[in-house]
Design a protein around this motif. Sequence first.
Motif, PDB file in Angstrom:
ATOM      1  N   THR A 195      45.158  28.273  25.881  1.00  0.00           N
ATOM      2  CA  THR A 195      43.721  28.241  25.563  1.00  0.00           C
ATOM      3  C   THR A 195      42.932  27.561  26.678  1.00  0.00           C
ATOM      4  O   THR A 195      41.706  27.507  26.617  1.00  0.00           O
ATOM      5  CB  THR A 195      43.460  27.506  24.228  1.00  0.00           C
ATOM      6  OG1 THR A 195      43.850  26.129  24.356  1.00  0.00           O
ATOM      7  CG2 THR A 195      44.225  28.157  23.089  1.00  0.00           C
ATOM      8  N   GLN A 196      43.636  27.065  27.685  1.00  0.00           N
ATOM      9  CA  GLN A 196      42.999  26.404  28.822  1.00  0.00           C
ATOM     10  C   GLN A 196      43.022  27.338  30.040  1.00  0.00           C
ATOM     11  O   GLN A 196      44.082  27.579  30.621  1.00  0.00           O
ATOM     12  CB  GLN A 196      43.715  25.093  29.153  1.00  0.00           C
ATOM     13  CG  GLN A 196      43.758  24.097  28.012  1.00  0.00           C
ATOM     14  CD  GLN A 196      42.355  23.695  27.570  1.00  0.00           C
ATOM     15  OE1 GLN A 196      41.489  23.423  28.410  1.00  0.00           O
ATOM     16  NE2 GLN A 196      42.153  23.648  26.259  1.00  0.00           N
ATOM     17  N   PRO A 197      41.867  27.871  30.457  1.00  0.00           N
ATOM     18  CA  PRO A 197      41.830  28.806  31.581  1.00  0.00           C
ATOM     19  C   PRO A 197      42.440  28.237  32.861  1.00  0.00           C
ATOM     20  O   PRO A 197      43.112  28.958  33.603  1.00  0.00           O
ATOM     21  CB  PRO A 197      40.334  29.083  31.751  1.00  0.00           C
ATOM     22  CG  PRO A 197      39.733  28.811  30.412  1.00  0.00           C
ATOM     23  CD  PRO A 197      40.538  27.689  29.843  1.00  0.00           C
ATOM     24  N   ALA A 198      42.217  26.949  33.113  1.00  0.00           N
ATOM     25  CA  ALA A 198      42.739  26.344  34.339  1.00  0.00           C
ATOM     26  C   ALA A 198      44.264  26.391  34.372  1.00  0.00           C
ATOM     27  O   ALA A 198      44.869  26.624  35.431  1.00  0.00           O
ATOM     28  CB  ALA A 198      42.254  24.896  34.457  1.00  0.00           C
ATOM     29  N   ALA A 199      44.891  26.196  33.225  1.00  0.00           N
ATOM     30  CA  ALA A 199      46.354  26.227  33.157  1.00  0.00           C
ATOM     31  C   ALA A 199      46.877  27.641  33.417  1.00  0.00           C
ATOM     32  O   ALA A 199      47.883  27.830  34.105  1.00  0.00           O
ATOM     33  CB  ALA A 199      46.818  25.733  31.792  1.00  0.00           C
ATOM     34  N   LEU A 200      46.186  28.633  32.892  1.00  0.00           N
ATOM     35  CA  LEU A 200      46.577  30.020  33.121  1.00  0.00           C
ATOM     36  C   LEU A 200      46.430  30.396  34.589  1.00  0.00           C
ATOM     37  O   LEU A 200      47.291  31.060  35.166  1.00  0.00           O
ATOM     38  CB  LEU A 200      45.724  30.956  32.248  1.00  0.00           C
ATOM     39  CG  LEU A 200      45.926  30.853  30.732  1.00  0.00           C
ATOM     40  CD1 LEU A 200      44.881  31.689  30.009  1.00  0.00           C
ATOM     41  CD2 LEU A 200      47.322  31.297  30.328  1.00  0.00           C
TER      42      LEU A 200
END
Length: 234
Positions: free
Chosen positions: A73-78
């Motif tokens: 749910t975290q774009p930065a992690a993706l």
Amino acid sequence: MVNLSSLNFFQSLRASKKSKQFAVIGLGRFGRAVAGTLSRQGYDVLCVDTNEARVAQILSDQIATYARQLDSTQPAALREAGIFEQDTVIVAIGNFVQESIITTLNVKEGGVPHVVAKASSEVHMKLLQKVGADHVVFPEHECGCALATSLIQPGILERFELDPDNSIVEILVPDEFDGKTIAELRLRSTYGLNLLAVSHDGRFEINPPASTRLKKGTAMVVIGTNQNLQRLTV
């Protein structure tokens, strides 16, 4: 059942010159099965899950080329994991609706051209489509429909619905067809059906000649309206 949006999705996959990089988000039974199948076909698969044990297991079993534990749910992690660089991403978080929807939105906004998402209900499916999923699968629903059909019509081995009124089915050769040739059966004039293939020694013969003699216990593939197919499989 295949609809127009599904056709557009698969045509897009075929038109892509790459479509060889895959990521699977969510490593439950469904996600693991998808990743394993892709891996066995020789494709590199990037897998992610919030559960560390699942990530470790998929690496141990050598199913995935790369696997990461992260919060999708975290774009930065993706982005950091390289998810946005994949050609096709499968969002297999079917039982956590909020996380599934947010993840699908993140992946589409990250620029991934082909996103497949698993739904756990019809409402979930509609929400996934709203946030941009290119193709939504509903395995439990599809499996339930297939089971019901097999219970009602045990002669049908496989069914591919072209639309609500027409299907292609693989069916056991009916007892009354045993020993008869295709020409003698006159499937088109009698049943309004077209024969596409018949099985022989574990393989299918496509467009068999009219002189082919059918045998009980083997299979045949026919196309036609569901109403006419029902007449054949009663």
